[in-house]
Design an enzyme around this catalytic site. Structure first.
Site, PDB file in Angstrom:
ATOM      1  N   LYS A 177       0.758  -1.296  -0.019  1.00  0.00           N
ATOM      2  CA  LYS A 177      -0.268   0.266   0.536  1.00  0.00           C
ATOM      3  C   LYS A 177       0.819   1.643  -0.053  1.00  0.00           C
ATOM      4  O   LYS A 177       1.209   1.720   0.894  1.00  0.00           O
ATOM      5  CB  LYS A 177      -0.381   0.224   1.033  1.00  0.00           C
ATOM      6  N   PRO A 178       1.321   2.076  -0.921  1.00  0.00           N
ATOM      7  CA  PRO A 178       1.771   3.311  -1.183  1.00  0.00           C
ATOM      8  C   PRO A 178       1.169   4.237  -0.759  1.00  0.00           C
ATOM      9  O   PRO A 178       0.157   4.344  -0.299  1.00  0.00           O
ATOM     10  CB  PRO A 178       1.951   3.371  -3.076  1.00  0.00           C
ATOM     11  N   VAL A 234       1.488   7.119  13.372  1.00  0.00           N
ATOM     12  CA  VAL A 234       0.866   5.469  12.687  1.00  0.00           C
ATOM     13  C   VAL A 234       2.097   4.703  13.284  1.00  0.00           C
ATOM     14  O   VAL A 234       1.068   3.607  13.230  1.00  0.00           O
ATOM     15  CB  VAL A 234       0.425   6.085  10.913  1.00  0.00           C
ATOM     16  N   GLY A 235       2.845   4.312  13.108  1.00  0.00           N
ATOM     17  CA  GLY A 235       3.167   3.148  13.890  1.00  0.00           C
ATOM     18  C   GLY A 235       2.793   3.206  15.146  1.00  0.00           C
ATOM     19  O   GLY A 235       3.132   1.536  15.038  1.00  0.00           O
ATOM     20  N   GLU A 252      10.189   1.696  10.439  1.00  0.00           N
ATOM     21  CA  GLU A 252      10.989   2.213   9.520  1.00  0.00           C
ATOM     22  C   GLU A 252      10.026   3.625  10.233  1.00  0.00           C
ATOM     23  O   GLU A 252       9.126   3.947   9.541  1.00  0.00           O
ATOM     24  CB  GLU A 252      10.725   2.474   8.543  1.00  0.00           C
ATOM     25  N   ARG A 280      18.424  17.963   0.380  1.00  0.00           N
ATOM     26  CA  ARG A 280      17.775  16.575  -0.976  1.00  0.00           C
ATOM     27  C   ARG A 280      16.248  16.169  -0.421  1.00  0.00           C
ATOM     28  O   ARG A 280      15.927  16.341   0.484  1.00  0.00           O
ATOM     29  CB  ARG A 280      18.684  15.242  -0.162  1.00  0.00           C
ATOM     30  N   CYS A 286      13.630  10.919   6.017  1.00  0.00           N
ATOM     31  CA  CYS A 286      13.585  10.982   7.467  1.00  0.00           C
ATOM     32  C   CYS A 286      15.526  11.373   7.989  1.00  0.00           C
ATOM     33  O   CYS A 286      15.513  11.305   9.317  1.00  0.00           O
ATOM     34  CB  CYS A 286      13.191   9.854   8.025  1.00  0.00           C
TER      35      CYS A 286
HETATM   36  P1  NAP Z   1       2.167   8.926   7.494  1.00  0.00           P
HETATM   37  O1  NAP Z   1       1.372   9.820   7.737  1.00  0.00           O
HETATM   38  O2  NAP Z   1       2.240   8.012   8.837  1.00  0.00           O
HETATM   39  O3  NAP Z   1       2.048   7.748   6.358  1.00  0.00           O
HETATM   40  C1  NAP Z   1       2.977   6.498   5.639  1.00  0.00           C
HETATM   41  C2  NAP Z   1       1.996   5.537   5.106  1.00  0.00           C
HETATM   42  O4  NAP Z   1       1.292   5.429   6.083  1.00  0.00           O
HETATM   43  C3  NAP Z   1       1.107   6.022   4.076  1.00  0.00           C
HETATM   44  O5  NAP Z   1       1.621   4.999   2.949  1.00  0.00           O
HETATM   45  C4  NAP Z   1      -0.202   6.394   4.487  1.00  0.00           C
HETATM   46  O6  NAP Z   1      -0.982   6.329   3.844  1.00  0.00           O
HETATM   47  C5  NAP Z   1      -0.126   5.383   5.958  1.00  0.00           C
HETATM   48  N1  NAP Z   1      -0.932   5.495   6.607  1.00  0.00           N
HETATM   49  C6  NAP Z   1      -2.012   6.627   7.441  1.00  0.00           C
HETATM   50  N2  NAP Z   1      -2.677   5.640   8.211  1.00  0.00           N
HETATM   51  C7  NAP Z   1      -2.772   4.811   8.348  1.00  0.00           C
HETATM   52  C8  NAP Z   1      -3.166   3.632   8.563  1.00  0.00           C
HETATM   53  N3  NAP Z   1      -3.985   3.750   9.855  1.00  0.00           N
HETATM   54  N4  NAP Z   1      -3.076   2.364   8.493  1.00  0.00           N
HETATM   55  C9  NAP Z   1      -2.104   2.133   8.137  1.00  0.00           C
HETATM   56  N5  NAP Z   1      -1.659   3.062   6.981  1.00  0.00           N
HETATM   57  C10 NAP Z   1      -1.565   4.121   7.643  1.00  0.00           C
HETATM   58  O7  NAP Z   1       3.834   9.147   6.972  1.00  0.00           O
HETATM   59  P2  NAP Z   1       4.223  10.512   6.064  1.00  0.00           P
HETATM   60  O8  NAP Z   1       3.252  11.330   6.278  1.00  0.00           O
HETATM   61  O9  NAP Z   1       4.154   9.269   4.492  1.00  0.00           O
HETATM   62  O10 NAP Z   1       5.755  10.268   5.639  1.00  0.00           O
HETATM   63  C11 NAP Z   1       6.705  10.662   6.393  1.00  0.00           C
HETATM   64  C12 NAP Z   1       6.889   9.929   7.671  1.00  0.00           C
HETATM   65  O11 NAP Z   1       7.940   8.490   7.006  1.00  0.00           O
HETATM   66  C13 NAP Z   1       8.181  10.931   8.151  1.00  0.00           C
HETATM   67  O12 NAP Z   1       7.976  11.050   9.546  1.00  0.00           O
HETATM   68  C14 NAP Z   1       9.343  10.158   7.910  1.00  0.00           C
HETATM   69  O13 NAP Z   1      10.532  10.437   8.917  1.00  0.00           O
HETATM   70  C15 NAP Z   1       9.108   8.660   7.738  1.00  0.00           C
HETATM   71  N6  NAP Z   1      10.118   7.966   7.366  1.00  0.00           N
HETATM   72  C16 NAP Z   1      10.606   7.204   7.690  1.00  0.00           C
HETATM   73  C17 NAP Z   1      11.323   6.615   6.820  1.00  0.00           C
HETATM   74  C18 NAP Z   1      12.626   5.139   7.595  1.00  0.00           C
HETATM   75  O14 NAP Z   1      13.684   4.764   7.007  1.00  0.00           O
HETATM   76  N7  NAP Z   1      12.791   5.508   9.305  1.00  0.00           N
HETATM   77  C19 NAP Z   1      12.558   6.669   6.011  1.00  0.00           C
HETATM   78  C20 NAP Z   1      11.311   7.353   5.206  1.00  0.00           C
HETATM   79  C21 NAP Z   1      10.752   8.539   5.814  1.00  0.00           C
HETATM   80  P3  NAP Z   1      -1.900   7.756   3.004  1.00  0.00           P
HETATM   81  O15 NAP Z   1      -0.557   8.015   2.629  1.00  0.00           O
HETATM   82  O16 NAP Z   1      -2.973   7.355   2.482  1.00  0.00           O
HETATM   83  O17 NAP Z   1      -2.049   8.568   4.897  1.00  0.00           O
END
Ligand code: NAP
Length: 479
Positions: A177-178, A234-235, A252, A280, A286
């Site tokens: 799921k992207p 969300v984690g 992650e 970048r 992250c």
């Molecule tokens: P996000 O809001 O947590 O969303 C990530 C993914 O989770 C999306 O596909 C989102 O879908 C999905 N999601 C949201 N709610 C969910 C639920 N209840 N159940 C299952 N899936 C759900 O994060 P983001 O805003 O896309 O990304 C930014 C965050 O990612 C930052 O905190 C960044 O630090 C972190 N990140 C971490 C790493 C690492 O390697 N540690 C790498 C890159 C990014 P939708 O788009 O449809 O809401």
């Protein structure tokens, strides 16, 4: 609307078929640099996700040999490189980053397919050399089973490329799921997979609202593991929802990286590396430095090195060859960055430099900004800013630098600039971060494990550790 030979089917993919094209519920994908509509996609829900899980669960039970899987991985690697220009164009259109960064993202992603192909021999059964209690013992690395892979919007290809080839190498059935903001790159990847004729059910793609899709992945008994990259918030939800079902999670999560510049550092090198690291993806990574901790004795000189560089940055549409910084992902991201800057200045920080944003740009841009004298209590100290802001906080001693660096719930990446070898050993041991880069701003690589400590998550991607995440070791004892 976007046109591409890799986007002929704008829908999901379940059990070897494109699905959902006629769905009545849809969502839109827009270009953050212009606001233009790129695509209208079906919003698949719980029933489609359940069908994808059932297909993945069937597929993993009948997986082919290690050699066949190695062949698939290398075929995908080669296809990614063949389609590099087109994939990069799609990444830039939906994510906004400069095209040259998208090209690097495709190369980096292909590297994970090649690396896990090279490691697959480690999954062969491994007999213990000696008889124990009169029996032969063999350790097998069985596939974890059907797995859910959930990815964020900042690296639409790379974040999936850290998971997908490892899961495929291990022999898992996959449901991906992207992020809703950037699903087109994943759909393009599925066009590549469709062309390679993997067996039905091996790789499934669902797109649409996160809550119902996530709920099925978290609760369906056939899903054995979820690998998630995204926010810590969300984690936490995934941990809570999967807890009654005892599923394995690889998380992650967010980062709030410190970037420590000691008084003996090469300031030019530290400034050059910070520019590459911080800007970048417009500061939306992250691993990008979020808290710039600079020894007071060199802070004025470092700030003036940075001011020159930040003011000269060229902001624009990622499709323009001269662009160095693209837009932020959406309006909410711009508002968060603006709030962090206002908050920092209200706490006493001074704006030292700012790049210009041409008035003709209509997308969600924020000008790269340099702040100095960031004070205790600023939101930037505790939250990820996820934007093009460098905010310098001054410190006096090594112990203070370590304490400031560690004073966060996050533990993903940290950077240290110093010429002192004993200090490198001492400080890297004291820094509670999964990735510590010294005298470089570089991030992860396929060959090494990468992941967070503390609330940046658990599990690792890359390295042999990233492959073993998707395996269940099973010991078979034969008398
Ligand atoms: P996000 O809001 O947590 O969303 C990530 C993914 O989770 C999306 O596909 C989102 O879908 C999905 N999601 C949201 N709610 C969910 C639920 N209840 N159940 C299952 N899936 C759900 O994060 P983001 O805003 O896309 O990304 C930014 C965050 O990612 C930052 O905190 C960044 O630090 C972190 N990140 C971490 C790493 C690492 O390697 N540690 C790498 C890159 C990014 P939708 O788009 O449809 O809401």
């Amino acid at each position: 609307m976007v046109q591409s030979h890799l986007l002929q089917n704008l829908c999901g993919y379940i059990d070897g078929q494109w699905v959902g094209a006629a769905a009545s519920k849809t969502f839109e994908v827009c270009n953050p640099a212009t606001g233009d509509l790129l695509a209208v996609l079906p919003n698949l829900g719980a029933p489609d996700t359940r069908a994808a899980v059932v297909a993945a669960d069937r597929a993993w039970r009948d997986f082919p040999s290690l050699e066949t899987r190695e062949g698939w991985l290398m075929a995908i690697h080669d296809a990614l490189l063949r389609e590099k220009q087109e994939l990069a164009r799609i990444i830039t259109l939906e994510q906004g980053k400069p095209l040259k960064e998208s090209l690097v993202e495709v190369d980096y992603s292909a590297g994970f397919f090649k690396f896990f192909a090279s490691q697959i021999h480690n999954l062969a059964p491994s007999p213990l050399g000696e008889k124990i209690r009169g029996a032969s013992w063999t350790v097998h690395h069985r596939p974890a089973g059907a797995v859910g892979l959930i990815t964020p919007w900042n690296f639409p290809l790379a974040m999936l490329a850290k998971k997908f080839p490892a899961a495929l190498a291990a022999g898992c059935g996959i449901v991906t799921k992207p992020a809703d903001l950037t699903p087109l790159t994943t759909i393009a990847l599925w066009h590549i997979l469709d062309g390679l004729k993997l067996p039905p059910g091996v790789a499934n793609l669902v797109i649409g609202d996160a809550a119902p899709i996530g709920d099925v992945l978290c609760t369906h008994p056939a899903v054995r593991l979820i690998s998630f990259t995204g926010s810590t918030e969300v984690g936490r939800t995934l941990i809570k929802t999967t807890a009654p079902h005892i599923k394995r999670l690889s998380l992650e999560l967010g980062g709030n990286a410190p970037y420590i510049v000691m008084d003996d550092a090469d300031l030019t090198a530290a400034a050059d590396a910070l520019m590459a690291n911080k800007f970048r993806c417009a500061g939306q990574t992250c691993v990008c430095a979020n808290r710039i901790l600079v020894h007071a004795a060199v802070a004025d000189r470092f700030a003036s090195e940075m001011a020159r560089r930040v003011s000269a940055l060229r902001v624009g549409n990622g499709m323009d060859a001269s662009t160095e910084i693209g837009p932020l992902i959406n309006r909410a991201a711009v508002e968060k960055v603006a709030r962090h800057v206002e908050d920092a200045m209200a706490c006493g920080a001074k704006r030292v430099a700012q790049a210009s944003v041409d008035a003709s740009l209509t997308g969600t841009f924020y000008p790269p900004t340099l702040l100095d004298h960031l004070a205790e209590g600023s939101a930037m100290q505790q939250e990820e800013t996820f934007g093009p802001i460098v905010a310098i906080r001054r410190f006096e001693t090594e112990a203070e630098a370590v304490a400031l660096a560690n004073s966060t719930i996050y533990g993903l990446a940290a950077y240290l600039f110093t010429a002192d070898v004993s200090r490198i050993e001492r400080m890297s041991r004291q820094l509670s971060f999964g990735h510590v880069a010294v005298n470089t701003g570089t991030g992860p690589t396929p060959e090494a494990p990468f992941g967070g400590m503390k609330q940046s998550g658990y599990g690792r991607e890359g390295g042999i550790e990233g492959l073993l995440e998707y395996c269940e070791p099973q010991t078979v004892v034969v008398a």
